[in-house]
Enzyme design. Structure first.
Site, PDB file in Angstrom:
ATOM      1  N   HIS A 159       0.859  -1.204  -0.022  1.00 48.43           N
ATOM      2  CA  HIS A 159      -0.020   0.102   0.029  1.00 48.43           C
ATOM      3  C   HIS A 159       0.929   1.113   0.054  1.00 48.43           C
ATOM      4  O   HIS A 159       1.904   0.998   0.055  1.00 48.43           O
ATOM      5  CB  HIS A 159      -0.887   0.083   1.024  1.00 48.43           C
ATOM      6  CG  HIS A 159      -2.139  -1.026   1.108  1.00 48.43           C
ATOM      7  ND1 HIS A 159      -2.015  -2.213   1.580  1.00 48.43           N
ATOM      8  CD2 HIS A 159      -3.470  -0.739   0.608  1.00 48.43           C
ATOM      9  CE1 HIS A 159      -3.350  -2.745   1.288  1.00 48.43           C
ATOM     10  NE2 HIS A 159      -4.073  -1.782   0.781  1.00 48.43           N
ATOM     11  N   LYS A 163      -0.513   4.710   4.552  1.00 46.37           N
ATOM     12  CA  LYS A 163      -1.413   3.745   5.294  1.00 46.37           C
ATOM     13  C   LYS A 163      -0.862   3.544   6.705  1.00 46.37           C
ATOM     14  O   LYS A 163       0.342   3.281   6.737  1.00 46.37           O
ATOM     15  CB  LYS A 163      -1.608   2.305   4.522  1.00 46.37           C
ATOM     16  CG  LYS A 163      -2.734   1.390   5.209  1.00 46.37           C
ATOM     17  CD  LYS A 163      -2.981   0.519   4.222  1.00 46.37           C
ATOM     18  CE  LYS A 163      -3.735  -0.585   5.000  1.00 46.37           C
ATOM     19  NZ  LYS A 163      -5.035   0.114   5.378  1.00 46.37           N
TER      20      LYS A 163
END
Length: 273
Positions: A159, A163
């Site tokens: 990600h 995040k």
């Protein structure tokens, strides 16, 4: 809930996900953008939610108070942080509002609070609202039943740098789907980190690896590795709109449901495949 358009409220309206949720709500037939919420003190308060999302004027202004919008929505869509979501959950439970929860990173107490609230209101709670990811979860169950007993199972996820939780909620959902298919509890077989002299791989475990870099929207792979071959099942997201569309679709699906805890497998009727 109303028989007419389902009115949705969007939490975190000024964030990346919030803006795409607004776009998705404005685009889906049967759904009406009823309210948009931002934190107290935000410079975005009073802005038109549609203009904020680049979708034109809607007449829905961004508010900071749940009390101010309580008569403007039927379903609350929340992709924020666990502490904020739990506050919103208590409000929705008190006022009989449905919820779509895409927030990740809950501890067990937070998950239990969601389960408890579902006795009174209808909730769709999912780690990932992408149609493709949820089809992948079903495929993982099937693969695990055939190959899970004799292969090494690893889950790799990547990600963007912003995040804040790891492994991702989707990676954990993948692990849970595989573990469930093998009649195991994920907490008893998961390996979340490897460092130093680890010794040989323990049979029957499910390993996790995490990447955080750049602007990766979301990539997940489950690997079933044997000697001489391996099966990899991968999902790659290129836009958050896939999550936003799934969340708004879930809000529409909640129409007419008074209570209960559901996930995207229910929304997509995957349990009958």
């Amino acid at each position: 809930m109303h028989d007419a358009n389902i009115r949705v409220a969007i939490a975190g309206a000024g964030g990346r996900m919030g803006r795409q949720l607004i776009q998705a709500a404005l685009a889906l037939e049967g759904v009406q953008l009823g309210a948009a919420l931002e934190r107290e003190g935000s410079s975005l308060l009073g802005s038109d939610a549609g203009e904020l999302a680049g979708a034109g004027k809607t007449g829905v202004t961004v508010q900071s108070s749940l009390d101010a919008i309580k008569d403007d929505f039927d379903v609350f869509i929340d992709f924020t942080r666990p502490e904020g979501t739990l506050n919103h959950l208590a409000f929705c439970r008190q006022h009989g509002k449905g919820m779509v929860i895409g927030t990740t990173g809950f501890d067990e107490a937070g998950k239990q609070a969601i389960r408890d609230a579902a006795a009174d209101i209808a909730i769709v709670f999912a780690a990932n609202f992408s149609v493709g990811v949820n089809v992948m979860l079903k495929l993982l169950e099937k693969a695990a039943k055939v190959m899970g007993d004799y292969t090494d199972i690893e889950i790799i996820e990547a990600h963007h740098r912003h995040k804040v939780d790891a492994p991702s909620g989707t990676a954990l959902a993948m692990g849970e789907a595989i573990a469930h298919a093998l009649d195991k509890d994920l907490k008893d077989c998961a390996v979340y980190s490897r460092e130093g002299h680890t010794g040989e791989r323990v049979p029957g475990t499910i390993g996790f690896a995490t990447v955080r870099a750049g602007d990766i929207v979301g990539e997940h792979t489950a690997m079933f590795a044997d000697i001489g071959e391996r099966l990899e099942i991968t999902h790659k997201a290129s836009s958050r709109m896939t999550f936003a569309n799934g969340a708004v679709r879930s809000a529409l699906w909640l129409s007419g449901k008074e209570n209960g805890l559901f996930d995207m497998r229910d929304v997509l009727d995957l349990n009958n495949l």
